[in-house]
Write a protein that holds these residues in place. Structure first.
Motif: not given
Length: 229
Positions: A49-55
């Motif tokens: 889920g890193i893409s959804n936590s990048e921000n």
């Protein structure tokens, strides 16, 4: 013969896995090789889920970096000949270095997981008492400012951890990422709790020492205590 058959079966299974639809990197390479105008977009290190936590990670990183600069200003403030507080200089120098090191750790983690470091909007999360053109702040208020800053950073770290801890499915995006939660626990949450406890103790001790009519000697002795830590 049996060993040859086993190897052949493994090769077939491996080929089937490689050509699965979920292997975006492989599919993109095939497309790129067959079409000179195509691009390879999915050959990265992103998973979970890193893409959804990048921000969230980028926002936390920028706050850590801004806080490091603010602590550096406090350090120089107490290192001036007017203030001459080597103990407070040492304290804020240590806090600045810690925030800087943690900023570097966040940058490395973002890039390791295939993300992009974004410094857009950096500097908007300055400490109110430090961001003014002329810094005028005494020892007790400086401790209070640092304590508030660390509590805010602690809550921000919890938000990043919380977001990556749940199986949230929003518009097809998965935020659950146990690797990220472990990183936040080991690198930030425990450290934040320790720093908050230390600063709250210092603030309460100094408040008691300054409750007399002339606290100058008490503040001097407290600064000497900090210098020995």
């Amino acid at each position: 013969m049996k060993s040859f058959i086993a190897i052949a079966v493994l090769l077939v299974a491996s080929l089937a896995i490689t050509t699965a639809e979920d292997d975006f990197c492989y599919s993109n390479v095939v497309q790129a090789c067959s079409n000179s105008k195509a691009g390879v977009f999915d050959c990265n290190s992103k998973f979970g889920g890193i893409s959804n936590s990048e921000n969230n990670l980028n926002a936390f990183m920028k706050k850590k970096l801004a806080t490091s600069y603010d602590y550096m200003l406090l350090q120089t403030h107490f290192d001036s000949y007017q203030k001459n507080r080597p103990g407070f200089k040492k304290l804020f120098n240590g806090l600045s270095d810690e925030s800087w090191d943690e900023t570097v750790a966040l940058i490395k983690h973002i890039t390791k997981r295939g993300g992009v470091v974004d410094f857009t909007g950096f500097g908007t999360d300055r400490l109110s008492a430090v961001g003014s053109e002329k810094l005028e702040i005494d020892e007790l208020h400086a401790l209070a400012v640092a304590l508030d800053a660390e509590k805010k950073l602690g809550n921000d770290a919890i938000k990043v951890h919380q977001h990556a801890s749940h199986l949230n499915h929003q518009e097809g995006k998965v935020s659950y990422d146990p690797e990220l939660t472990q990183f936040m626990e080991e690198k930030f949450l425990e450290k934040q709790a320790t720093t908050i406890r230390k600063l709250s103790g210092y603030a309460n001790d100094l408040k008691k020492l300054m409750s007399v009519n002339d606290p100058s000697l008490n503040v001097y002795l407290f600064d000497e205590y900090l210098a020995k830590q």
